[in-house]
Every structure is written in structure tokens, then in C-alpha cells.
Design a protein around this motif. Sequence first.
Motif, mmCIF file in Angstrom:
data_model
loop_
_atom_site.group_PDB
_atom_site.id
_atom_site.type_symbol
_atom_site.label_atom_id
_atom_site.label_comp_id
_atom_site.label_asym_id
_atom_site.label_seq_id
_atom_site.Cartn_x
_atom_site.Cartn_y
_atom_site.Cartn_z
ATOM 1 N N VAL A 10 11.356 4.324 -15.447
ATOM 2 C CA VAL A 10 12.547 3.471 -15.474
ATOM 3 C C VAL A 10 12.614 2.783 -16.831
ATOM 4 N N LEU A 11 13.676 3.056 -17.577
ATOM 5 C CA LEU A 11 13.831 2.488 -18.928
ATOM 6 C C LEU A 11 14.764 1.291 -18.825
ATOM 7 N N GLY A 12 14.193 0.079 -18.955
ATOM 8 C CA GLY A 12 14.990 -1.153 -18.869
ATOM 9 C C GLY A 12 14.819 -1.805 -17.514
ATOM 10 N N LEU A 13 14.196 -3.004 -17.510
ATOM 11 C CA LEU A 13 13.901 -3.686 -16.243
ATOM 12 C C LEU A 13 14.680 -4.989 -16.128
ATOM 13 N N TYR A 22 11.165 -1.272 -7.880
ATOM 14 C CA TYR A 22 10.713 -1.762 -6.570
ATOM 15 C C TYR A 22 10.926 -0.696 -5.481
ATOM 16 N N HIS A 23 12.129 -0.133 -5.424
ATOM 17 C CA HIS A 23 12.402 0.834 -4.346
ATOM 18 C C HIS A 23 11.585 2.114 -4.519
ATOM 19 N N LEU A 24 11.352 2.500 -5.781
ATOM 20 C CA LEU A 24 10.496 3.677 -6.009
ATOM 21 C C LEU A 24 9.086 3.401 -5.496
ATOM 22 N N ALA A 25 8.551 2.245 -5.880
ATOM 23 C CA ALA A 25 7.173 1.907 -5.476
ATOM 24 C C ALA A 25 7.101 1.776 -3.954
ATOM 25 N N ARG A 26 8.131 1.210 -3.359
ATOM 26 C CA ARG A 26 8.164 1.030 -1.902
ATOM 27 C C ARG A 26 8.172 2.381 -1.188
ATOM 28 N N ALA A 27 8.784 3.378 -1.865
ATOM 29 C CA ALA A 27 8.837 4.729 -1.281
ATOM 30 C C ALA A 27 7.571 5.516 -1.610
ATOM 31 N N GLY A 28 6.614 4.893 -2.270
ATOM 32 C CA GLY A 28 5.344 5.560 -2.564
ATOM 33 C C GLY A 28 5.408 6.480 -3.768
ATOM 34 N N VAL A 29 6.428 6.344 -4.603
ATOM 35 C CA VAL A 29 6.577 7.214 -5.775
ATOM 36 C C VAL A 29 5.762 6.635 -6.938
ATOM 37 N N CYS A 152 15.388 -12.870 -8.622
ATOM 38 C CA CYS A 152 15.531 -11.515 -8.050
ATOM 39 C C CYS A 152 14.854 -10.480 -8.952
ATOM 40 N N VAL A 153 15.100 -10.596 -10.263
ATOM 41 C CA VAL A 153 14.513 -9.630 -11.206
ATOM 42 C C VAL A 153 12.989 -9.739 -11.167
ATOM 43 N N ARG A 154 12.505 -10.965 -11.267
ATOM 44 C CA ARG A 154 11.040 -11.153 -11.313
ATOM 45 C C ARG A 154 10.398 -10.688 -9.996
ATOM 46 N N THR A 155 11.087 -10.934 -8.893
ATOM 47 C CA THR A 155 10.523 -10.559 -7.589
ATOM 48 C C THR A 155 10.509 -9.041 -7.416
ATOM 49 N N HIS A 156 11.600 -8.381 -7.816
ATOM 50 C CA HIS A 156 11.599 -6.912 -7.735
ATOM 51 C C HIS A 156 10.406 -6.336 -8.500
ATOM 52 N N THR A 344 19.982 -4.560 -5.857
ATOM 53 C CA THR A 344 18.907 -3.994 -5.027
ATOM 54 C C THR A 344 19.369 -2.702 -4.358
ATOM 55 N N LEU A 345 20.656 -2.624 -4.009
ATOM 56 C CA LEU A 345 21.192 -1.389 -3.433
ATOM 57 C C LEU A 345 21.235 -0.282 -4.489
#
Length: 381
Positions: A10-13, A22-29, A152-156, A344-345
Motif C-alpha cells: 500500500v503506497l500512501g497511508l 487494516y482490512h488486508l491485515a484483518r483478512a490475513g494478507v 481513524c488513520v492512526r487506529t487503522h 474504512t469501506l
Amino acid sequence: MNTQETDVLVLGLGGMGSAALYHLARAGVDAVGIEQFPVGHDRGSSHGHSRAFRTIYEDPVYTRLAEAAIPFWRELESDSGETLLFQKGMVTWANEGSPKLQERVAVMDDVGSPYELLTPSDVRSRFPALRPPDGTVACFVPRSGFLDAGLCVRTHVAEARKRGATLFDETKVSGIDLDGDRPEVITPETRFRCDRLIVSAGPWAAHVLSDLNLPLRVTRQQKFYFRPGNSADFGPDRLPVYTDHETEFYGFPNYGGGIKVADDGLGGETTADTVDRTLDGTTRDRLRQWLDEIMPGNDAEFVSGTTCMYTMTPDRDFLIGPHPGNPNVLVAAGFSGHGFKFSTLVGKILTDLATTGHTDYPIERFRVDRFETLSSEGTDP
Ligand SMILES: Cc1cc2nc3c(=O)[nH]c(=O)nc-3n(C[C@H](O)[C@H](O)[C@H](O)COP(=O)(O)OP(=O)(O)OC[C@H]3O[C@@H](n4cnc5c(N)ncnc54)[C@H](O)[C@@H]3O)c2cc1C
């Protein structure tokens, strides 16, 4: 130079990239995120205490997407223990008979989203600080409100790291190489190879993807904070988010640092690296005057202001989807001054696209190749 492999980079956070990580990590990627500044910095588009979470829109697609984002914000809150989304309501007013407001009310009916039409005196009795002008009609939307944007950014990012994502902050991507089978991303010390690359570079997107010739326009926007005298009537429990369709000004309750007000009208065109961050006294004074009109007796003192950037597409719809010249690159850009509420969506959608090539969410209108000026060649930042 080192080389490193990952499934998704992911380029740019900022708002969008942090959510994708966050969603990638949550999906185990297996995911790597790269950010040129410290996470949560104030030089892009996603900093500060608040962004409106508006569910009232001129088009049902956006109202449905905002509704669809709510469970993901709640999921992030429950994962982290943070409070991020404040559904304290939003009141929007316009002159009686305003087609703009009627159009939005029709969308709320169409989607079945709750709202109430109020007279100015109804608004005054419900929210003591607020006085929309006579001759206006107001629409109160209880499911709207605001997000604590910076948090939100820091938490993600924090939750992504807990789930195994790797972070390189203060690391600027200097090049993208799309000549091989897999995208490669170049930083001063490392060449990263990935199966999928997500480019979520906000106001830098057109530069990072320069060969695509994205029709993006970056504008300089400002927001100002005023601390009101009587704090009780200005907190989120007694004052919702408020927007004035006649002036295009909008504001927030006092949630950390004072009442925030801003002008949604487009500021001057700029670039992410050259934007003038000096506060503009004329805009501040116009917003101050508006505040005095709609909140007489606020006794507010100017506290501070900040500069932010909108990244506009010609139609104000987002760009989300595959790069026209390389399906292994996903673009998320051009959020046109109204993207944060969906972030987040958007992260979930990008994860769907990166892992399965498909999403069930309606993103057809956000196709990256919908503009004729686009080049379909590879990119160099
Ligand atoms: C004043 C203002 C008010 C707004 N109000 C609202 C609102 O009320 N409601 C709403 O929904 N939306 C609102 N928006 C819009 C919303 O904030 C944006 O749509 C959203 O934040 C865009 O997020 P982003 O991830 O695209 O960009 P950013 O958050 O800017 O993230 C891009 C990131 O990419 C990084 N990056 C770029 N290039 C590189 C590189 N080469 N190497 C490494 N990292 C790189 C940047 O440093 C940055 O962190 C507002 C915007 C502004 C400016």
C-alpha cells in the motif's frame, strides 16, 4: 539496494491507505504499507479532529455507501477500543423551495434513510446554539455526524500492525516499475516486489501515477477553529454538524480545540508539494461572520486554522479500481473533498479487489478509465 517481497503493498497511508492496510491485515494478507511522512501527519488530506459523516447525498449510491461504512467503523472501534464515529446528527438548511435540498430529501426517501424536516424555530428549540435564517428549511439526519479523522488513520495503522502488517513510515516512494510480471516499488533503500500494488497517494496521486495523466486537480482548503464562550451549548450532545447550502459553509460542534468551520467551495488550485499553508484572513473573517449569524452570542475566540487539500476529479466521483494498463495495480484517488467518511469501506473494497479481483460494492461509476484523457501506459512517479 535491498529487495523485499510482499503480497500487497500500500503506497500512501492517509485516510484510504491506512484503511486498506487494516482490512488486508484483518483478512490475513501479507501486507506492507509505505508512508513518506510519520503516520498521522498534517500535510495531506486526512488530518485534524473531524470529518463530517454525511449520509444525506444527491445520489443514492453515496447514501448507500455511507450506510455500508457504518458497520466497518463500528468494527474498528470494537477491535481497538477507540471511539471514532459520532452519530450525533447533521442539520442541513437551504432557502425554502431549494431544489438542491429537495433532491437530497428524495434520495433519503428512496433509500429509506431517516430524516426530519424542521423549521428554523424547530432547530432553535432543539439545538439552542443554532439559528438558521428565517425563510430556510432544515433537514435533520440522525444517522449522520462526524468522525475523529486523525484518530481513524492512526487506529487503522495501529490495528493493521497488531495483525502483522509491516509499516515503513518516513519513507518516500521514488519510483514504480511496472515493466516486469509483478509491480516493483522503489524507496531510497529497498526495492519492493509485490503481487498487487495499491496506490492511495491522495493529492500526490497524479504525480505518483504521472504517466496515467489522471485528470486530478488539487485545491487548497482551509478550516478554522473558534472557541465559544458558553461551552455547554456547543458540545456534540447539544450541537450537531451543520451545513448551509446557500453559502456552502459548514461546521462542527466543539469537539477538541473549538468549533471547526470551513468553506466547501473550492479554493485555489495548487500541488501537494507547493501548497501555501499561510492562513487566509479573508476566509477566516467570512466564516467568523457566518458563525455570528447562525450562532448569535457565541462569544467565540479564534484559536487556530489549518490548510488541507481536496483532490478533485472532473465529476467529483472517486477513482477506485484497477489501473487501466496493469490489473495488478489498484488506484484509490480523487476523493474530491468528500471521501473520508467512506475510507474504512474503501479499504475493505480495495482488499476485496486485491485478493479476489472483485467486490460486491457498487463501484462501477468510480472506474479509473472513465475519462478520455487517460493514458493506458505504465507509470513512473
Ligand atoms: C478541509 C477538508 C475538509 C474535508 N471534509 C470532509 C468531510 O467533512 N467529510 C468527508 O467525508 N471528507 C472530507 N474531506 C475529504 C477527505 O478528507 C479526503 O477525501 C480524504 O482524506 C482523502 O484521503 P486520501 O487517503 O486519498 O489522501 P491522504 O490522506 O492525503 O493520503 C495520501 C497519503 O499518501 C502519502 N504519499 C503520497 N505520495 C507518497 C510517496 N511518494 N511515498 C510515500 N507516501 C506517499 C501521503 O504522505 C499521504 O499520507 C475533507 C478534506 C479537506 C481537505
